[in-house]
Design an enzyme around this catalytic site. Structure first.
Site, PDB file in Angstrom:
ATOM      1  N   GLY A 230       0.826  -1.207   0.000  1.00 48.44           N
ATOM      2  CA  GLY A 230       0.000   0.000   0.000  1.00 48.44           C
ATOM      3  C   GLY A 230       0.862   1.259   0.000  1.00 48.44           C
ATOM      4  N   GLY A 233       4.720   1.294  -0.263  1.00 51.82           N
ATOM      5  CA  GLY A 233       5.460   0.898  -1.464  1.00 51.82           C
ATOM      6  C   GLY A 233       5.429  -0.590  -1.693  1.00 51.82           C
ATOM      7  N   GLY A 259      -3.282  -2.844  -6.762  1.00 49.68           N
ATOM      8  CA  GLY A 259      -2.403  -4.016  -6.853  1.00 49.68           C
ATOM      9  C   GLY A 259      -2.373  -4.600  -8.259  1.00 49.68           C
ATOM     10  CG  ASP A 260      -5.973  -5.747  -9.886  1.00 52.09           C
ATOM     11  OD1 ASP A 260      -5.514  -6.547  -9.048  1.00 52.09           O
ATOM     12  OD2 ASP A 260      -7.176  -5.458  -9.958  1.00 52.09           O
TER      13      ASP A 260
HETATM   14  N1  LIG Z   1      -1.966   5.227  -0.221  1.00 58.14           N
HETATM   15  C1  LIG Z   1      -1.093   4.989  -1.201  1.00 58.14           C
HETATM   16  N2  LIG Z   1      -0.130   5.893  -1.490  1.00 58.14           N
HETATM   17  C2  LIG Z   1       0.772   5.662  -2.487  1.00 58.14           C
HETATM   18  N3  LIG Z   1       0.778   4.535  -3.224  1.00 58.14           N
HETATM   19  C3  LIG Z   1      -0.151   3.605  -2.962  1.00 58.14           C
HETATM   20  C4  LIG Z   1      -1.134   3.762  -1.949  1.00 58.14           C
HETATM   21  N4  LIG Z   1      -1.919   2.661  -1.930  1.00 58.14           N
HETATM   22  C5  LIG Z   1      -1.439   1.845  -2.897  1.00 58.14           C
HETATM   23  N5  LIG Z   1      -0.371   2.406  -3.515  1.00 58.14           N
HETATM   24  C6  LIG Z   1       0.437   1.828  -4.608  1.00 58.14           C
HETATM   25  O1  LIG Z   1      -0.229   0.696  -5.126  1.00 58.14           O
HETATM   26  C7  LIG Z   1       0.521  -0.508  -4.881  1.00 58.14           C
HETATM   27  C8  LIG Z   1      -0.404  -1.664  -4.594  1.00 58.14           C
HETATM   28  O2  LIG Z   1      -1.192  -1.376  -3.457  1.00 58.14           O
HETATM   29  P1  LIG Z   1      -1.682  -2.492  -2.419  1.00 58.14           P
HETATM   30  O3  LIG Z   1      -0.511  -3.083  -1.742  1.00 58.14           O
HETATM   31  O4  LIG Z   1      -2.719  -1.825  -1.593  1.00 58.14           O
HETATM   32  O5  LIG Z   1      -2.315  -3.582  -3.416  1.00 58.14           O
HETATM   33  P2  LIG Z   1      -3.417  -4.713  -3.169  1.00 58.14           P
HETATM   34  O6  LIG Z   1      -3.688  -4.866  -1.701  1.00 58.14           O
HETATM   35  O7  LIG Z   1      -3.000  -5.890  -3.922  1.00 58.14           O
HETATM   36  O8  LIG Z   1      -4.692  -4.040  -3.875  1.00 58.14           O
HETATM   37  P3  LIG Z   1      -5.868  -4.681  -4.781  1.00 58.14           P
HETATM   38  O9  LIG Z   1      -5.789  -6.169  -4.662  1.00 58.14           O
HETATM   39  O10 LIG Z   1      -7.133  -4.097  -4.222  1.00 58.14           O
HETATM   40  O11 LIG Z   1      -5.656  -4.205  -6.175  1.00 58.14           O
HETATM   41  C9  LIG Z   1       1.505  -0.147  -3.765  1.00 58.14           C
HETATM   42  O12 LIG Z   1       2.670  -0.936  -3.834  1.00 58.14           O
HETATM   43  C10 LIG Z   1       1.777   1.339  -4.083  1.00 58.14           C
HETATM   44  O13 LIG Z   1       2.713   1.451  -5.136  1.00 58.14           O
HETATM   45 MG   LIG Z   2      -4.247  -7.426  -4.631  1.00 57.24          MG
END
Ligand SMILES: Nc1ncnc2c1ncn2[C@@H]1O[C@H](COP(=O)(O)OP(=O)(O)OP(=O)(O)O)[C@@H](O)[C@H]1O
Ligand SMILES: [Mg+2]
Length: 321
Positions: A230, A233, A259-260
């Site tokens: 998130g 990074g 994340g996608d």
């Molecule tokens: N609040 C934030 N500020 C800056 N970058 C963010 C933020 N939230 C997400 N990101 C960016 O998006 C990337 C993926 O986010 P995250 O780790 O939340 O993915 P996820 O939990 O797999 O999400 P999803 O499965 O819903 O698509 C992070 O590594 C970062 O680069």
């Molecule tokens: Mg995800």
């Protein structure tokens, strides 16, 4: 070519209210939109928007309204005919920004439909660079569906098989890691903890815990892991090393699908022959770009943050601010 599978697709309806959500009342929405959802579809949209070749394999019924939404995306599709309808996922946002999500169960796939889907993916994987298996499994298929599919793709195409990336969670991801040694997994922090049978809730040092868990898996059980964190990074682990990249400071609109986009950014960089730190940087840039856009809108190269993403060797972490 990047081929994606969305085994449990959803029509994502986003409803905007002009007042707070009141359970039990009749309310008018000020606007609403519906998009073809599903993680594999999202990855294919982002890859296509960057001008790289992508195809999405999706099970869909002939008269399912979801089919029209899919066709509206403009991405190249390999549709596998099924009887059921795609589920709907509903996101309700009120003026304060409070978001309520209702995710409906998917339609059950019969054994014959699951076999047809496997055959469709095996055929679509011919000549591809990457195959992306993303999102939950539909009711009716075993938890080993992705693991079995990886086996089927590799035994059909041998040395010419695409590299395989898996963005899943729970039992489906556990089964993949247990038997199929994917080329890349993309868990977030919680998914990685669950994968090694731990709970992320009590973690004090998120980076250290993620590194400990990932190095227990890479490279033996997965050739590499992109662990997204998130706003913190992401981390990349391969047989060659480990890297940490920091997310830029952004104005967050919707992190749904971030994340996608991260995974799509990583694969786009890989198609360009980028180094591991550059692949990580591109993935963070795409994740951040997705988070600045409303809903699951796919970021384009023009949406990427202007500032460079700081990536360091994880053995010598960059100073935290
Ligand atoms: N609040 C934030 N500020 C800056 N970058 C963010 C933020 N939230 C997400 N990101 C960016 O998006 C990337 C993926 O986010 P995250 O780790 O939340 O993915 P996820 O939990 O797999 O999400 P999803 O499965 O819903 O698509 C992070 O590594 C970062 O680069
Ligand atoms: Mg995800």
């Amino acid at each position: 070519m990047i081929v994606t599978l969305t085994a449990n697709p959803s029509a994502d309806r986003a409803v905007v209210l002009s007042e707070a959500l009141q359970p039990g009342e009749v309310q008018r929405a000020s606007s609403s939109r519906e998009d073809a959802g599903g993680k594999g579809v999202n990855v294919a949209r982002v890859v296509s928007a960057a001008g790289a070749p992508a195809r999405a394999v999706v099970p869909v019924g002939q008269h399912d309204p979801y089919r029209v939404l899919l066709e509206d995306t403009g991405i190249a599709l390999d549709l596998v005919e099924v009887a059921g309808r795609a589920r709907a996922n509903l996101t309700i946002t009120d003026p304060s920004g409070e978001t309520t999500k209702l995710n409906l169960p998917g339609a059950e796939l019969s054994a014959a439909e699951a076999s047809a889907l496997t055959a469709g993916v095996v055929a679509a994987a011919e000549g591809a660079t990457w195959l992306v298996l993303a999102g939950s499994l539909p009711p009716g298929v075993p938890a080993t569906f992705y693991a079995d599919l990886i086996e089927a793709v590799r035994s059909r195409w041998g040395a010419a098989a695409p590299r395989i990336a898996v963005d899943a969670s729970g039992e489906a991801l556990a089964a993949v890691v247990a038997t199929a040694r994917p080329d890349l997994i993309k868990p977030n922090h919680e998914e990685l903890a669950e994968l090694v049978g731990e709970d992320a809730e009590a973690d004090v040092d998120v980076l250290a815990e993620a590194a400990r868990r990932a190095t227990a898996l890479v490279p033996e059980r997965a050739a590499s892991a992109l662990v997204t964190l998130g706003a913190d990074g992401a981390l990349l682990f391969t047989a060659e090393g480990a890297w940490r990249g920091r997310a830029p400071k952004i104005q967050v609109r919707s992190t749904v699908g971030a994340g996608d986009s991260s995974l799509a950014g990583y694969l786009l960089a890989d198609l360009d022959g980028a180094s591991a730190p550059d692949r990580l940087a591109r993935s963070i840039a795409y994740g951040a770009a997705a988070a600045t856009l409303p809903g699951t809108q796919a970021p384009t190269p023009a949406d990427l943050p202007a500032e460079p993403i700081a990536v360091s060797d994880f053995a010598t972490p960059i100073a935290t601010s």
